[in-house]
Design an enzyme around this catalytic site. Structure first.
Site, PDB file in Angstrom:
ATOM      1  N   LEU A  93      40.879  28.329  38.589  1.00 36.07           N
ATOM      2  CA  LEU A  93      41.739  27.452  39.393  1.00 36.07           C
ATOM      3  C   LEU A  93      42.202  26.262  38.559  1.00 36.07           C
ATOM      4  O   LEU A  93      43.382  26.002  38.409  1.00 36.07           O
ATOM      5  CB  LEU A  93      40.929  26.993  40.611  1.00 36.07           C
ATOM      6  CG  LEU A  93      41.693  26.703  41.882  1.00 36.07           C
ATOM      7  CD1 LEU A  93      42.570  27.873  42.293  1.00 36.07           C
ATOM      8  CD2 LEU A  93      40.697  26.380  42.998  1.00 36.07           C
ATOM      9  N   CYS A 101      29.141  38.985  27.768  1.00 40.82           N
ATOM     10  CA  CYS A 101      30.523  38.609  28.051  1.00 40.82           C
ATOM     11  C   CYS A 101      31.439  39.505  27.215  1.00 40.82           C
ATOM     12  O   CYS A 101      31.403  39.460  25.983  1.00 40.82           O
ATOM     13  CB  CYS A 101      30.693  37.135  27.684  1.00 40.82           C
ATOM     14  SG  CYS A 101      32.359  36.554  27.914  1.00 40.82           S
ATOM     15  N   CYS A 140      47.335  30.478  28.687  1.00 42.55           N
ATOM     16  CA  CYS A 140      46.739  29.240  29.224  1.00 42.55           C
ATOM     17  C   CYS A 140      46.547  28.245  28.070  1.00 42.55           C
ATOM     18  O   CYS A 140      46.100  28.635  26.981  1.00 42.55           O
ATOM     19  CB  CYS A 140      45.409  29.542  29.896  1.00 42.55           C
ATOM     20  SG  CYS A 140      45.553  30.871  31.114  1.00 42.55           S
ATOM     21  N   SER A 153      36.682  38.052  35.837  1.00 46.39           N
ATOM     22  CA  SER A 153      37.297  36.722  35.916  1.00 46.39           C
ATOM     23  C   SER A 153      38.798  36.824  35.662  1.00 46.39           C
ATOM     24  O   SER A 153      39.229  37.349  34.646  1.00 46.39           O
ATOM     25  CB  SER A 153      36.652  35.813  34.861  1.00 46.39           C
ATOM     26  OG  SER A 153      37.257  34.553  34.898  1.00 46.39           O
TER      27      SER A 153
HETATM   28  S1  SF4 Z   1      44.095  34.579  31.040  1.00 44.44           S
HETATM   29 FE1  SF4 Z   1      42.111  34.066  30.082  1.00 44.44          FE
HETATM   30  S2  SF4 Z   1      42.240  34.964  28.004  1.00 44.44           S
HETATM   31 FE2  SF4 Z   1      44.326  34.902  28.822  1.00 44.44          FE
HETATM   32  S3  SF4 Z   1      45.215  32.982  28.037  1.00 44.44           S
HETATM   33 FE3  SF4 Z   1      44.346  32.543  30.092  1.00 44.44          FE
HETATM   34  S4  SF4 Z   1      42.239  31.831  29.713  1.00 44.44           S
HETATM   35 FE4  SF4 Z   1      42.982  32.850  27.853  1.00 44.44          FE
END
Ligand code: SF4
Length: 348
Positions: free
Chosen positions: A219, A110, A121, A196
């Site tokens: 999602l 990863c 997020c 991802s």
């Molecule tokens: S896009 Fe991925 S790394 Fe960036 S804040 Fe959201 S979950 Fe975290």
């Protein structure tokens, strides 16, 4: 002048470098393949000319960045990788042991695509840091290289689920994929690489067009307010737009759903996801939340996770419930908690 890193070079780029120095096409190809093979710690089939090798070695730096490795009880290895400018990023080698359904053990690397991340997020450690900087293709490939050397093998699976939003650094991510798949180098099958994204809609078509890597979309919620509360990016690209972009994908898309108790783990949430997925070529990865920055958010009990999975599967949706590997290692981008925050904080 910045040193050119071997880790960021494709076979074609190395070949061109040799051609520019007067090497014949055959000699240039031989040199490129030998350099990639040596970097991947593979045997070299044909030795190129010593003079050309010497020149290449002074032109390309091949040392890997220093890294501290921590091994979790299940064998998963977390690397805190210190880049040349002192920025620390995290890479994880996820271990899946041999089992009834898996003939031999499997390693998945990863990698991080950015130091920090601008997308914010709410359940994500990296999101709290904000964006520090994009990583170069060489810095991405170096993460794989040092994990491979640590394990003494070349793992066939790579996921861009570490720090950062890969589509915010698309050119370097695509270049890294090109290098990783080079047959004379690491030879990672492109279809075993997963990128991802949290759903950067305008870049998805380009991603589909320029790589055969798998695409995973985070999602996490269907109901607009719930999704916006988790993912600020949802304000810019609402779910309908994201759904249309997923529908245009030339291959199966993975939908990532981080299960959070009381937030997105109800039967209604599952039914909403089933409805969203209708008519799409998708599979669902359910990932119980790792402890993250939001203290009041936690994973649902295991039986609730299983009930959620059963409800999706019962509606005909291909669904995998992925249990976290190692303390603090998750399956959605940016959920790699652990040493990262401390390591990044140490920069200041
Ligand atoms: S896009 Fe991925 S790394 Fe960036 S804040 Fe959201 S979950 Fe975290």
């Amino acid at each position: 002048m910045d040193t050119v890193q071997l880790a960021g070079q494709t076979e074609a780029a190395l070949e061109q470098w040799a051609r520019e120095r007067g090497a014949s096409p055959g000699a240039a190809r031989g040199l490129a393949r030998a350099l990639l093979a040596e970097f991947a710690q593979r045997s070299i089939l044909q030795q190129p000319s010593a003079a050309l090798v010497a020149e290449a070695k002074s032109a390309f730096a091949s040392a890997l960045p220093p890294a501290d490795a921590i091994v979790d009880p299940d064998g998963t290895v977390r690397f805190a990788v210190r880049l040349l400018d002192g920025v620390v990023i995290e890479t994880v080698a996820i271990h899946q042991p041999q089992s009834e359904t898996r003939k031999s053990e499997r390693w998945t690397i990863c990698v991080s695509s950015q130091a920090g991340c601008a997308r914010g997020c709410v359940f994500c450690e990296t999101g709290r840091l904000g964006l520090v900087r994009n990583l170069s293709a060489a810095e991405i490939v170096s993460q794989y290289a040092l994990a491979a050397r640590h394990l003494g093998q070349r793992p066939r699976n790579v996921v861009f689920m570490g720090m950062g939003e890969p589509l915010d650094n698309l050119e370097e991510v695509l270049r890294a994929i090109e290098v990783l798949r080079e047959p004379s180098g690491f030879a990672v099958p492109e279809r075993r690489i997963t990128v991802s994204t949290v759903g950067i809609v305008p870049r998805l078509d380009e991603l589909y067009a320029r790589t055969r890597a798998q695409v995973a979309v985070s999602l996490h919620a269907i109901e607009p307010r719930a999704r916006l509360a988790l993912l600020p990016v949802a304000r810019k690209w609402p779910l309908e737009e994201l759904r249309r972009a997923i529908a245009r994908a030339p291959r199966t898309v993975l939908l990532q759903w981080t299960l959070i108790a009381g937030v997105n783990d109800s039967d209604d949430d599952a039914d909403g996801l089933v409805q969203f997925a209708q008519g799409l070529d998708v599979r669902v990865n359910l990932i119980p939340l790792n402890p993250g920055p939001a203290a009041d958010q936690r994973a649902p009990p295991l039986d609730r996770c299983r009930a959620f999975q059963k409800r999706l599967a019962g509606a005909g949706l291909r669904t995998l419930l992925r249990m976290p590997h190692g303390q603090g290692i998750g399956g959605a981008c940016g959920q790699l908690a652990g040493a990262r925050r401390t390591a990044m904080a140490n920069r200041h």
